[in-house]
Design an enzyme around this catalytic site. Structure first.
Site, PDB file in Angstrom:
ATOM      1  N   LYS A   1      -2.241  13.987  11.042  1.00 52.15           N
ATOM      2  CA  LYS A   1      -2.466  13.260   9.798  1.00 52.15           C
ATOM      3  C   LYS A   1      -1.868  14.010   8.597  1.00 52.15           C
ATOM      4  O   LYS A   1      -1.133  13.444   7.795  1.00 52.15           O
ATOM      5  CB  LYS A   1      -3.969  13.038   9.619  1.00 52.15           C
TER       6      LYS A   1
ATOM      7  N   CYS B   1      -4.774   9.309  -1.531  1.00 59.05           N
ATOM      8  CA  CYS B   1      -4.480  10.094  -0.321  1.00 59.05           C
ATOM      9  C   CYS B   1      -3.329  11.085  -0.461  1.00 59.05           C
ATOM     10  O   CYS B   1      -3.560  12.286  -0.459  1.00 59.05           O
ATOM     11  CB  CYS B   1      -4.208   9.163   0.844  1.00 59.05           C
TER      12      CYS B   1
HETATM   13  C1  UDX Z   1      -0.696   6.748   2.457  1.00 59.30           C
HETATM   14  C2  UDX Z   1      -0.049   6.825   3.846  1.00 59.30           C
HETATM   15  O1  UDX Z   1       1.032   5.910   3.924  1.00 59.30           O
HETATM   16  C3  UDX Z   1      -1.066   6.501   4.913  1.00 59.30           C
HETATM   17  O2  UDX Z   1      -0.499   6.617   6.204  1.00 59.30           O
HETATM   18  C4  UDX Z   1      -2.226   7.445   4.763  1.00 59.30           C
HETATM   19  O3  UDX Z   1      -3.204   7.119   5.717  1.00 59.30           O
HETATM   20  C5  UDX Z   1      -2.810   7.390   3.366  1.00 59.30           C
HETATM   21  O4  UDX Z   1      -1.810   7.631   2.397  1.00 59.30           O
HETATM   22  P1  UDX Z   1      -1.329   4.802   0.786  1.00 59.30           P
HETATM   23  O5  UDX Z   1      -1.909   5.828  -0.129  1.00 59.30           O
HETATM   24  O6  UDX Z   1      -2.067   3.529   0.991  1.00 59.30           O
HETATM   25  O7  UDX Z   1      -1.092   5.416   2.232  1.00 59.30           O
HETATM   26  O8  UDX Z   1       0.070   4.420   0.175  1.00 59.30           O
HETATM   27  P2  UDX Z   1       1.611   4.360   0.553  1.00 59.30           P
HETATM   28  O9  UDX Z   1       1.995   2.950   0.770  1.00 59.30           O
HETATM   29  O10 UDX Z   1       1.989   5.319   1.592  1.00 59.30           O
HETATM   30  O11 UDX Z   1       2.218   4.801  -0.857  1.00 59.30           O
HETATM   31  C6  UDX Z   1       1.809   6.026  -1.461  1.00 59.30           C
HETATM   32  C7  UDX Z   1       2.447   6.188  -2.805  1.00 59.30           C
HETATM   33  O12 UDX Z   1       3.845   6.435  -2.657  1.00 59.30           O
HETATM   34  C8  UDX Z   1       2.341   4.983  -3.747  1.00 59.30           C
HETATM   35  O13 UDX Z   1       2.073   5.440  -5.048  1.00 59.30           O
HETATM   36  C9  UDX Z   1       3.726   4.356  -3.676  1.00 59.30           C
HETATM   37  O14 UDX Z   1       4.032   3.662  -4.842  1.00 59.30           O
HETATM   38  C10 UDX Z   1       4.586   5.586  -3.498  1.00 59.30           C
HETATM   39  N1  UDX Z   1       5.873   5.301  -2.834  1.00 59.30           N
HETATM   40  C11 UDX Z   1       5.898   4.815  -1.574  1.00 59.30           C
HETATM   41  C12 UDX Z   1       7.051   5.569  -3.513  1.00 59.30           C
HETATM   42  O15 UDX Z   1       7.050   6.041  -4.660  1.00 59.30           O
HETATM   43  N2  UDX Z   1       8.237   5.313  -2.888  1.00 59.30           N
HETATM   44  C13 UDX Z   1       8.294   4.808  -1.626  1.00 59.30           C
HETATM   45  O16 UDX Z   1       9.410   4.603  -1.149  1.00 59.30           O
HETATM   46  C14 UDX Z   1       7.101   4.552  -0.944  1.00 59.30           C
END
Ligand code: UDX
Length: 436
Positions: free
Chosen positions: A206, A262
């Site tokens: 994780k 997260c």
């Molecule tokens: C994340 C992980 O993906 C997941 O596997 C874990 O269990 C928890 O943390 P989450 O916090 O829901 O999930 O969001 P995620 O969709 O991964 O995006 C995280 C952040 O990164 C967001 O602020 C998003 O805007 C940003 N992001 C994501 C970017 O800036 N660029 C990208 O290309 C993708």
């Protein structure tokens, strides 16, 4: 199978509802009476697509219940522990007090042969320590990390990319792995890889996955800095990199960076644990990843200042987005909201809008102005800043229509999600992050 889910926050509520939907008999337990009441009523305490439907189906079927009493966990074959592990105050490590309390309170209700399955994100070594605490009960502790993304939580829980279960060595561990395989039988039958590992590896998967994703985002954002200095376009660069099948385009979205409940705290906790293990150097790059990420927020604010000729004081700025990402009402460590707060701090007249997160944002930052709808936010704006890439802004906002609402046609694309040519063609001063 009878199961309990301890902790009905994001992870636990979705897990409980998803498990009931595949036929298990689930009791969700939480210390927060209001949360228990809301969930028992079929209401989700947070915005998550499909969750309400799943909750209502589960409650109606009688296979899903919620309670504030740990005694109701008694008799379940598997107990999932899904409580939060926030960042400690004044440090980077994970605060394990909720995990410890959950195990302590569950202990008197455990029976011989029960399986306790940790789902919370914990520092490696936690499961081994907790195993010793529960050993006298005759239950077996396994670690079954959760990888769900907010906004996709139901989908990710029912059809995950993989299921990882860390078990202790010996026959009890093997038996527990079989029990978890029975829990996830539909996904496994559908082809989801089922990986049985030792406890430490499962915990590490994780942390390592989140560290990798955060690094990928900060990598492209570092390239955005270089692109900006050299006159290149980071969005085109990301497309070109993404076609390389070894790299892939996902998580190469440049802009104001990552936030949420997260990724930011998990990479800090991961690095803090590595330090404790005497291997801080191995993940020293995560400090850079964090720094690159935080620099994006400064950069976005600077772009607005520059676009407005050096001063934002008294200027009306429409901030489109507050949630840390689309399909979520979560504002924890939201880069979008931080940009709004900083602009307000510089004296701008900030008007924030968001399809889902306004109530949460207003509670936390009552000093900001809010508008229910996009057009209301755009009205008489001196500059528009897109900070969460909701479809309402990315796809559905017409540059021509928007031009009729604002005072000045300046748009800062904090997510590099707009069609720059279309905005420029409609007469806008378009500024992306690391884009020409
Ligand atoms: C994340 C992980 O993906 C997941 O596997 C874990 O269990 C928890 O943390 P989450 O916090 O829901 O999930 O969001 P995620 O969709 O991964 O995006 C995280 C952040 O990164 C967001 O602020 C998003 O805007 C940003 N992001 C994501 C970017 O800036 N660029 C990208 O290309 C993708």
């Amino acid at each position: 199978m009878r199961m309990s889910v301890i902790g009905c926050g994001y992870l636990g509520a979705v897990h409980a509802a998803a498990m009931a939907s595949i036929g298990h008999d689930v009791i969700g337990i939480d210390v927060d009476d209001r949360k228990v009441a809301a969930l028992s009523d079929g209401t989700a305490p947070f915005f998550e697509p499909q969750l309400v439907e799943l909750l209502r189906q589960g409650l109606e079927s009688g296979r899903l219940r919620f309670s504030n009493s740990m005694a109701d966990a008694r008799g379940a074959r598997v107990h999932f522990v899904a409580v939060g592990t926030p960042q400690v105050t004044g440090g980077h490590a994970a605060d394990l007090r909720f995990v410890d309390a959950a195990i302590r309170e569950l202990l008197p209700h455990l029976g011989d042969g029960d399986v306790v399955a940790g789902k919370s994100t914990v520092p490696v070594g936690t499961a081994a320590r907790l195993s010793e605490i529960i050993a006298p009960s005759g239950a077996t502790l396994v670690w079954n990390p959760e990888f769900l993304r907010e906004g996709w939580a139901v989908h990710d829980t029912l059809t995950p990319d993989r299921i990882v279960v860390g078990v202790p060595a010996g026959p009890d561990g093997a038996a527990a792995a079989d029990v978890l395989a029975e829990v996830y039988a539909p996904a496994i039958a559908g082809g989801t890889p089922y990986l049985v590992t030792d406890l430490a590896t499962a915990e590490l998967v994780k942390g390592a996955a989140n560290a990798f994703l955060a690094t990928k985002i900060s990598f492209i954002n570092a390239m955005a800095e270089i692109a900006e200095a050299s006159g290149a376009d980071v969005a085109l660069l990301a497309d070109a990199l993404g076609y390389d099948s070894r790299i892939g385009r996902r998580y190469l979205g440049s802009g104001i960076g990552f936030g949420g409940g997260c990724l930011p705290k998990d990479i800090r906790a991961f690095a803090a644990r590595a330090e404790e293990l005497g291997r801080g150097e191995a993940v020293g790059f995560l400090r850079e990843v964090d720094k690159i990420n935080l620099r994006r927020r400064d950069r976005a604010v600077q772009l607005v200042i520059d676009a407005l000729g050096g001063m934002v004081f008294g200027r009306r700025i429409a901030v489109l987005g507050a949630a840390f990402k689309p399909f979520s009402d979560d504002i924890r460590d939201s880069p979008a909201l931080e940009v709004a707060v900083r602009l307000r701090g510089l004296g701008a007249d900030v008007v924030v809008t968001d399809p889902a997160a306004i109530d949460n944002a207003r509670r936390m930052h009552p000093q900001l102005g809010y508008a229910q709808g996009r057009d209301e936010a755009l009205q008489d704006a001196d500059a528009v800043v897109v900070v969460t890439e909701w479809d309402e802004y990315r796809r559905e906002m017409s540059p021509v229509h928007a031009a009729g609402l604002v005072r000045r046609q300046i748009i800062i694309d904090g997510r590099n999600c707009l069609d720059s040519a279309a905005w420029r063609a409609a007469g806008w001063d378009y500024r992306g992050m690391g884009r020409r």
